[in-house]
Scaffold this motif. Structure first.
Motif, short mmCIF file in Angstrom:
data_model
loop_
_atom_site.label_atom_id
_atom_site.label_comp_id
_atom_site.label_asym_id
_atom_site.label_seq_id
_atom_site.Cartn_x
_atom_site.Cartn_y
_atom_site.Cartn_z
N ALA A 267 0.81 -1.21 0.00
CA ALA A 267 0.00 0.00 0.00
C ALA A 267 0.85 1.27 0.00
CB ALA A 267 -0.93 -0.01 1.21
N GLN A 268 2.05 1.20 0.61
CA GLN A 268 2.89 2.40 0.69
C GLN A 268 3.33 2.87 -0.68
OE1 GLN A 268 6.09 2.07 3.51
NE2 GLN A 268 4.85 0.92 4.96
N ALA A 269 3.38 1.97 -1.65
CA ALA A 269 3.79 2.37 -2.99
C ALA A 269 2.82 3.36 -3.61
CB ALA A 269 3.92 1.14 -3.88
N GLU A 270 1.54 3.24 -3.28
CA GLU A 270 0.53 4.13 -3.86
C GLU A 270 0.78 5.57 -3.43
OE1 GLU A 270 -3.28 2.69 -2.84
OE2 GLU A 270 -3.01 0.74 -3.85
N THR A 271 1.26 5.75 -2.21
CA THR A 271 1.54 7.11 -1.72
C THR A 271 2.59 7.80 -2.57
OG1 THR A 271 0.99 6.42 0.52
CG2 THR A 271 2.25 8.46 0.28
N ALA A 272 3.63 7.04 -2.93
CA ALA A 272 4.71 7.60 -3.74
C ALA A 272 4.40 7.52 -5.23
CB ALA A 272 6.02 6.88 -3.45
N GLY A 273 3.36 6.77 -5.59
CA GLY A 273 3.01 6.64 -7.00
C GLY A 273 3.86 5.64 -7.75
N VAL A 274 4.60 4.80 -7.04
CA VAL A 274 5.43 3.78 -7.68
C VAL A 274 4.56 2.55 -7.96
CG1 VAL A 274 7.43 2.28 -7.42
CG2 VAL A 274 7.50 4.62 -6.54
N LYS A 275 4.64 2.05 -9.19
CA LYS A 275 3.83 0.91 -9.59
C LYS A 275 4.72 -0.20 -10.14
CE LYS A 275 -0.09 3.87 -10.88
NZ LYS A 275 -0.99 4.28 -12.00
N VAL A 276 4.21 -1.42 -10.05
CA VAL A 276 4.85 -2.55 -10.72
C VAL A 276 4.09 -2.80 -12.01
CG1 VAL A 276 5.48 -4.98 -10.57
CG2 VAL A 276 5.53 -3.55 -8.52
N VAL A 277 4.81 -2.74 -13.12
CA VAL A 277 4.17 -2.85 -14.43
C VAL A 277 4.84 -3.94 -15.26
CG1 VAL A 277 3.53 -0.41 -14.38
CG2 VAL A 277 5.68 -1.10 -15.48
N GLY A 278 4.14 -4.35 -16.32
CA GLY A 278 4.69 -5.30 -17.25
C GLY A 278 5.42 -4.61 -18.38
N ALA A 279 5.81 -5.39 -19.38
CA ALA A 279 6.56 -4.84 -20.51
C ALA A 279 5.75 -3.79 -21.27
CB ALA A 279 6.99 -5.96 -21.45
N ASP A 280 4.40 -3.88 -21.23
CA ASP A 280 3.55 -2.91 -21.92
C ASP A 280 3.29 -1.67 -21.11
OD1 ASP A 280 1.93 -3.92 -19.96
OD2 ASP A 280 0.41 -4.73 -21.31
N GLY A 281 3.84 -1.59 -19.90
CA GLY A 281 3.67 -0.42 -19.06
C GLY A 281 2.42 -0.42 -18.21
N ASN A 282 1.60 -1.47 -18.31
CA ASN A 282 0.37 -1.54 -17.52
C ASN A 282 0.63 -2.23 -16.19
OD1 ASN A 282 -1.27 -0.33 -19.52
ND2 ASN A 282 -1.41 -2.29 -20.61
N ASP B 218 7.81 -13.63 -18.07
CA ASP B 218 7.34 -12.25 -18.02
C ASP B 218 8.42 -11.34 -17.45
OD1 ASP B 218 4.96 -12.95 -19.08
OD2 ASP B 218 3.77 -12.69 -17.25
N LYS B 219 8.37 -10.08 -17.87
CA LYS B 219 9.33 -9.07 -17.41
C LYS B 219 8.59 -8.03 -16.59
CE LYS B 219 12.40 -9.89 -21.34
NZ LYS B 219 13.32 -10.72 -20.53
N LEU B 220 9.13 -7.74 -15.41
CA LEU B 220 8.54 -6.79 -14.49
C LEU B 220 9.39 -5.53 -14.41
CD1 LEU B 220 7.74 -9.22 -11.52
CD2 LEU B 220 6.38 -8.78 -13.58
N PHE B 221 8.74 -4.40 -14.14
CA PHE B 221 9.42 -3.11 -14.00
C PHE B 221 8.83 -2.36 -12.81
CE2 PHE B 221 9.56 -4.34 -18.40
CZ PHE B 221 10.79 -3.94 -18.87
N PHE B 222 9.68 -1.57 -12.15
CA PHE B 222 9.22 -0.58 -11.20
C PHE B 222 9.02 0.73 -11.97
CE2 PHE B 222 11.40 -3.61 -8.53
CZ PHE B 222 10.69 -3.62 -7.32
N ASP B 223 7.81 1.23 -12.03
CA ASP B 223 7.53 2.50 -12.72
C ASP B 223 7.56 3.62 -11.69
OD1 ASP B 223 6.75 4.53 -14.35
OD2 ASP B 223 4.84 3.63 -14.96
N VAL B 224 8.65 4.38 -11.69
CA VAL B 224 8.86 5.45 -10.71
C VAL B 224 8.59 6.79 -11.38
CG1 VAL B 224 10.47 6.47 -9.07
CG2 VAL B 224 10.64 4.04 -9.62
N PRO B 225 7.54 7.52 -10.98
CA PRO B 225 7.21 8.79 -11.62
C PRO B 225 8.33 9.82 -11.49
CG PRO B 225 5.39 8.00 -10.27
CD PRO B 225 6.58 7.15 -9.94
N GLU B 226 8.44 10.66 -12.48
CA GLU B 226 9.43 11.73 -12.44
C GLU B 226 9.15 12.64 -11.25
OE1 GLU B 226 11.41 15.08 -15.44
OE2 GLU B 226 9.73 13.80 -16.09
N GLY B 227 10.21 13.05 -10.56
CA GLY B 227 10.06 13.91 -9.41
C GLY B 227 9.87 13.17 -8.10
N THR B 228 9.80 11.83 -8.15
CA THR B 228 9.68 11.05 -6.92
C THR B 228 10.95 11.20 -6.09
OG1 THR B 228 8.27 9.43 -8.03
CG2 THR B 228 9.28 8.76 -5.97
#
Length: 484
Positions: free
Chosen positions: A230-245, A254-264
């Motif tokens: 749940a803490q990830a939602e506060t910072a806006g960090v998401k776990v996404v797939g190769a398509d960014g969803n 499958d390939k996983l990514f941490f999507d970290v918004p700019e300015g975090t």
């Protein structure tokens, strides 16, 4: 789960362990963090040894004479649910009751340079408990061969020891001995089985505004749950797939990514994967008790079992962003520490008395730290602004020998005696078995609740030994399937 912490005086390190890898992701400015094998976040299955359950007698012919031992199937209770049945692949090392084990590759175990490892897998797949029809198995072995669960387990174990340890060992029961000979003569080299769940790499880094990764999922499960916190939602960090969803489940490849918004704000995060699957027959299981090692095991059967893996990410916009991993290297005789830096500035770290610089180009810098066999290690990497990562464990890559263990005599005792029989106590007895239905790739036979034969002997030794029993350590107990 994913946890995100701000940068500054707070500790900014996240640790992970994945399938034999001791891993940690951390950024410059981190405080102390320890990746301890005694409390890991494993990749794959971890389990607690319940003892030798289905067994008969065997005899080791050694330089100190003949020694009778118990030979057969062990049982383990899996963390997160499930049951494993295993054979020993380190005949001169004892077992420790309630010892904790983790799933490992052959490269991370005593099978790392064993040219017969694939033959051991063939034996596992062509004998008990994978073969339930003991009459049919006996008919393949020869005339007048009659097998019970106990003698089939003993014959299978004896055949495995001949390849895992090069041991001169025989089953006491004639039919069990004929089975061992049959398996030894017909064994063929097979390819190493796949891991139940691992992540590659288990630690990544980069800058805010990027997708950090990829982290590739390797699993034999149909699907794996991906659980961000749940803490990830506060910072806006998401776990996404190769398509960014954003994703909540994944499958093999499958390939996983941490999507970290700019300015975090600079920080770190982790994610966990969980699944229920049958662990593949032939996977190694190594002890993770640093003080009292227990003999390495190889999987003979698995119910549906809980498996987990963890990955970490670190990011920094105008600073280094190191991701640190440590991997046991059995062939090289040490632990390899690797650092990848995808931040904005070079990262300098000190390790084993030397200083190393990691450019901010994403190319790893690896350092091999020599470690002696069976010796606990504590490896610390330090960097600027209080950065520190510590990796602890034990390098257990070789089978013991009569020379290193001193046969069956001498040495200190574990404060936790095993229920497994030893040459000194087994006599001519055999294990009892009872039916169990655990599902998965386990046979629906071959479990028991045999009374610990050596419990009284061990208790007497504890009383007589006093403080010595608790403070002295036996590096390599000399008996197979036993605890002195």
């Amino acid at each position: 789960m994913i946890s995100v912490r701000g940068r500054g005086p707070a500790r900014l390190a996240a640790a992970a362990v994945a399938t034999g890898l001791l891993t940690a992701g951390a950024i410059a400015g981190a405080g102390n963090a320890v990746a301890d094998e005694n409390n890991p976040q494993p990749g794959g299955a971890t389990a607690v040894l319940d003892g030798l359950k289905t067994f008969d007698s065997a005899v080791i012919h050694g330089r100190d004479g003949d020694k009778k031992i118990g030979a057969g199937l062990f049982e383990m209770a899996v963390d997160g649910g499930g049951v494993l049945k295993t054979y020993c692949i380190d005949i001169h090392t004892g077992t420790r009751k309630d010892a904790k084990y983790k799933e490992a590759s052959w490269a991370e175990s005593s099978l790392h340079s064993n040219e017969n490892a694939g033959k051991i897998l063939w034996i596992l797949e062509n004998s008990y408990p994978q073969v339930n029809d003991l009459a049919a198995l006996a008919s393949k072995v020869g005339e007048d061969v009659k097998l019970t669960e106990k003698t089939a387990a003993a014959g299978t174990q004896v055949a495995i020891w001949r390849f895992s340890d090069g041991a001169n060992v025989e089953a006491v029961d004639p039919s069990a001995e004929k089975l061992a000979d049959y398996l030894e003569e017909n064994a063929q080299n097979l390819a190493e089985p796949k891991a139940s769940l691992t992540l590659d790499p288990p630690a990544v880094s980069g800058k805010a505004g990027e997708k950090l990764g990829p982290i590739t999922v390797h699993t034999n499960a149909q699907t794996v749950s991906v659980a961000p916190g749940a803490q990830a939602e506060t910072a806006g960090v998401k776990v996404v797939g190769a398509d960014g969803n954003p994703i909540t489940t994944a499958k093999n490849g499958d390939k996983l990514f941490f999507d970290v918004p700019e300015g975090t704000e600079d920080g770190s995060a982790s994610l966990s994967l969980q699944a229920s699957t049958e662990v593949s027959v032939g996977r190694a299981f190594t002890s993770i008790d640093r003080q009292y090692p227990s003999q390495t095991q190889i999987l003979a059967g698995s119910s549906e079992s809980g498996v987990t893996a963890t990955a970490t990410a670190t990011w920094a916009t105008e600073a280094p962003a190191p991701a640190v991993t440590a991997e046991k290297k059995c062939v090289e005789g040490g632990v390899e520490v690797s650092v990848v830096n995808k931040g904005s500035e070079p990262f300098t770290f000190a390790l084993a008395g030397e200083e190393h610089e990691v450019p901010a180009d994403g190319k790893p810098v690896s350092v091999l730290v020599p470690v002696k066999e069976d010796q606990p290690y504590k490896i610390t990497i330090t960097g600027p602004n209080g950065f520190e990562e510590t990796f602890e464990g034990t390098l257990d890559c070789e089978t013991a020998s009569e020379v290193t263990t001193g046969g069956t005599g001498g040495g200190e005792e574990s404060p936790e005696p095993s229920t497994a029989p030893s040459p000194a106590t087994v006599g001519g007895g055999t294990g009892d078995t009872g039916d169990t239905d655990t599902g998965g790739n386990l046979a629906e036979t071959g479990s028991d609740s045999s009374t610990p034969i050596i419990a009284g002997v061990a208790l007497a030794l504890v009383v007589l030994g006093g403080a010595a029993v608790f403070f002295l350590r036996k590096r390599k107990p000399a008996t197979a399937g036993s605890d002195d």
